[in-house]
Write a protein that holds these residues in place. Structure first.
Motif, PDB file in Angstrom:
ATOM      1  N   PRO A 282      39.982  34.476  41.774  1.00  0.00           N
ATOM      2  CA  PRO A 282      41.301  35.135  41.772  1.00  0.00           C
ATOM      3  C   PRO A 282      41.673  35.736  43.116  1.00  0.00           C
ATOM      4  O   PRO A 282      42.848  35.726  43.516  1.00  0.00           O
ATOM      5  CB  PRO A 282      41.177  36.207  40.685  1.00  0.00           C
ATOM      6  CG  PRO A 282      39.723  36.408  40.474  1.00  0.00           C
ATOM      7  CD  PRO A 282      39.070  35.099  40.798  1.00  0.00           C
ATOM      8  N   PHE A 283      40.680  36.275  43.844  1.00  0.00           N
ATOM      9  CA  PHE A 283      40.953  36.831  45.176  1.00  0.00           C
ATOM     10  C   PHE A 283      41.515  35.739  46.073  1.00  0.00           C
ATOM     11  O   PHE A 283      42.559  35.920  46.722  1.00  0.00           O
ATOM     12  CB  PHE A 283      39.656  37.402  45.765  1.00  0.00           C
ATOM     13  CG  PHE A 283      39.854  38.209  47.014  1.00  0.00           C
ATOM     14  CD1 PHE A 283      40.172  37.602  48.214  1.00  0.00           C
ATOM     15  CD2 PHE A 283      39.727  39.587  46.994  1.00  0.00           C
ATOM     16  CE1 PHE A 283      40.361  38.338  49.374  1.00  0.00           C
ATOM     17  CE2 PHE A 283      39.917  40.344  48.140  1.00  0.00           C
ATOM     18  CZ  PHE A 283      40.230  39.721  49.333  1.00  0.00           C
ATOM     19  N   SER A 284      40.839  34.592  46.115  1.00  0.00           N
ATOM     20  CA  SER A 284      41.282  33.496  46.978  1.00  0.00           C
ATOM     21  C   SER A 284      42.607  32.910  46.509  1.00  0.00           C
ATOM     22  O   SER A 284      43.442  32.509  47.327  1.00  0.00           O
ATOM     23  CB  SER A 284      40.217  32.399  47.020  1.00  0.00           C
ATOM     24  OG  SER A 284      39.057  32.838  47.695  1.00  0.00           O
ATOM     25  N   PHE A 285      42.791  32.838  45.192  1.00  0.00           N
ATOM     26  CA  PHE A 285      44.024  32.259  44.658  1.00  0.00           C
ATOM     27  C   PHE A 285      45.242  32.999  45.196  1.00  0.00           C
ATOM     28  O   PHE A 285      46.196  32.390  45.675  1.00  0.00           O
ATOM     29  CB  PHE A 285      44.000  32.318  43.123  1.00  0.00           C
ATOM     30  CG  PHE A 285      45.194  31.679  42.476  1.00  0.00           C
ATOM     31  CD1 PHE A 285      45.162  30.340  42.121  1.00  0.00           C
ATOM     32  CD2 PHE A 285      46.364  32.394  42.245  1.00  0.00           C
ATOM     33  CE1 PHE A 285      46.271  29.729  41.528  1.00  0.00           C
ATOM     34  CE2 PHE A 285      47.477  31.800  41.670  1.00  0.00           C
ATOM     35  CZ  PHE A 285      47.428  30.463  41.301  1.00  0.00           C
ATOM     36  N   TRP A 286      45.210  34.310  45.149  1.00  0.00           N
ATOM     37  CA  TRP A 286      46.364  35.090  45.601  1.00  0.00           C
ATOM     38  C   TRP A 286      46.402  35.241  47.111  1.00  0.00           C
ATOM     39  O   TRP A 286      47.481  35.237  47.722  1.00  0.00           O
ATOM     40  CB  TRP A 286      46.359  36.463  44.924  1.00  0.00           C
ATOM     41  CG  TRP A 286      46.630  36.372  43.460  1.00  0.00           C
ATOM     42  CD1 TRP A 286      45.758  36.613  42.438  1.00  0.00           C
ATOM     43  CD2 TRP A 286      47.857  35.983  42.834  1.00  0.00           C
ATOM     44  NE1 TRP A 286      46.364  36.405  41.217  1.00  0.00           N
ATOM     45  CE2 TRP A 286      47.661  36.022  41.432  1.00  0.00           C
ATOM     46  CE3 TRP A 286      49.121  35.617  43.318  1.00  0.00           C
ATOM     47  CZ2 TRP A 286      48.661  35.704  40.521  1.00  0.00           C
ATOM     48  CZ3 TRP A 286      50.128  35.296  42.407  1.00  0.00           C
ATOM     49  CH2 TRP A 286      49.895  35.347  41.032  1.00  0.00           C
TER      50      TRP A 286
END
Length: 451
Positions: A282-286
């Motif tokens: 999720p960190f990388s996704f956003w």
């Protein structure tokens, strides 16, 4: 080779084609012809004068490189820096930087890069200001390393003293106002540089720069819990859960992927790397602004899911090559700058390798213990809220790192731009509205005139 003594110069005039329009006055024809003929010589004369002045600087070696279009000259520099600026007798190293010259009458943009700089890169701010630029590789990164990596000397006080030394050296050549800028970790460096040396530059423009207040800053969790819509956050969580529940199918495919990509895992096992990557998703996704429409639905096969997962986060970030490349970055995070961690509560019973309740995203070189001290970052945070004038902060509204960005304060003469829909890579001046861009540039130019 670098110029340890005055370099041997070879110059030639580029080909020139001039069309004379018959109905123009002959004297004007002559003037235009002479002007065009003189332009290459003007650029050559500037380069020649610059090389002479660089040659006269102490502790600077230089080598000519190809100049970007519109610039008179460019050089790769090697600048002698003490390991310890307060005790120069303890040794030295050579710091790499790139100087791009437009004119002696133009301002200077100092790009305070946070990592290694394998080649010259032009920053958009340099173009907007029609400025010269010096792009500085961070100490203990790339080729800016001593013979022995003693991390005792990798701290923000020493790193910003490097920048100050470069500012003093090149300030003898470039006397117009200076502005510092940097992106991400480079933006952090810009903030810390201004904190330690507030009078070195007329203004500072950090992009997407976090200012973490703890080893694992909880503001990251708060951001990930509210960014986007509930449906998007649910889809992201479903990818994480499905990856962990399908580990017996996923891991053999990941091993083949790692083999094909030449990834080695000695710092941590590939199984542990897989779990970290799932937590990181999720960190990388956003951070990188991935499209919700690209998330595979529940009916998608495991290979489609894995292809998407690798495209967002992958395993290379946890392989030996990245551990080596980012070792100095992790040291700084674990000692002074702080970072982020992962909430494992939603994945109880699904994590077999990671046992910590809040594992950190920091991987210290040689698995050294972390000795994080928050005093500096908290002092800098307070300064940004009360004393940091003439700063322009640029963030992307969906970038995870905006969670720990510098908050808006009405007690300082500064600007904040939190750009809607923009991520870590797209929060840039060129992507602002015309009104935002003009406000930023006119404010910046006003500050530079007052310097």
């Amino acid at each position: 080779m670098f110029a340890g003594a005055r370099p041997f110069l070879r110059s030639c005039m580029p080909g020139l084609f001039l069309t004379i329009t018959p109905n123009i006055h002959p004297m004007r024809n002559l003037f235009v012809c002479c002007l065009i003929l003189l332009l290459p010589f003007a650029g050559s004369a500037q380069a020649s004068e610059l090389e002479q002045r660089l040659f006269e600087l102490p502790d600077v070696a230089f080598e000519a490189i190809k100049a970007p279009e519109g610039y008179a000259a460019a050089y790769e520099l090697r600048i002698k820096q003490p390991l310890d600026h307060e005790n120069p007798e303890r040794g030295y190293f050579y710091q790499r930087a790139y100087l791009t010259h437009r004119s002696f009458g133009a301002p200077m943009v100092m790009a305070t890069e946070g990592y290694n700089r394998p080649s010259n890169r032009m920053y958009e701010l340099t173009g907007y200001l029609s400025a010269n630029q010096v792009d500085v590789e961070h100490r203990f990164f790339g080729q800016s390393v001593p013979d022995s990596l003693d991390y005792t000397y990798l701290n923000l006080r020493q790193a910003t003293a490097d920048l100050h030394h470069i500012r003093e050296l090149l300030g003898a050549i470039y006397e117009q106002p200076w502005v510092s800028t940097g992106i991400s970790k480079g933006g952090q460096t810009t903030i810390f540089y201004r904190y330690f040396y507030p009078d070195d530059v007329a203004a500072s423009v950090p992009y997407v720069a976090p200012l973490n207040l703890d080893l694992t800053d909880d503001r990251i969790y708060e951001f990930l819990g509210q960014v986007g819509t509930p449906a998007i956050r649910a889809a992201i969580r479903e990818v994480q859960l499905r990856m962990l529940r399908s580990r017996d199918e996923v891991l053999p495919l990941l091993r083949w992927h790692a083999k094909g990509a030449g990834l080695k895992f000695s710092y941590m096992s590939i199984e542990r790397a897989f779990e970290y990557a799932v937590l990181e998703y999720p960190f990388s996704f956003w951070q990188l602004g991935h499209d919700f429409a690209d998330i595979p639905g529940k009916a998608a096969g495991i290979e489609a899911l894995l292809e998407h997962f690798i495209g967002v986060v992958g395993l290379d970030f946890y392989a030996d090559g990245a551990m080596e490349a980012y070792a100095s970055h992790y040291w700084q995070a674990g000692s002074e700058m702080g970072y982020y961690g992962f909430d494992t509560a939603p994945f109880k019973g699904l994590l077999k390798e990671i046992k910590e309740d809040e594992p950190t995203a920091i991987f210290m070189p040689g698995k050294a213990p972390m000795g994080f001290k928050p005093d500096l970052v908290k002092a800098v945070y307070d300064w940004t809220q009360r004393g940091a004038d003439k700063m322009i902060y640029i963030y992307g509204a969906i970038d995870t790192w905006t969670a720990t960005g510098v908050p808006v304060s009405d007690k300082v003469d500064a600007l904040w731009f939190v750009m809607e829909g923009k991520d870590h890579g797209s929060a840039r001046i060129r992507n602002m509205t015309e009104e935002q861009r003009q406000h930023l540039l006119s404010t910046l130019e006003g500050w530079m005139e007052k310097k």
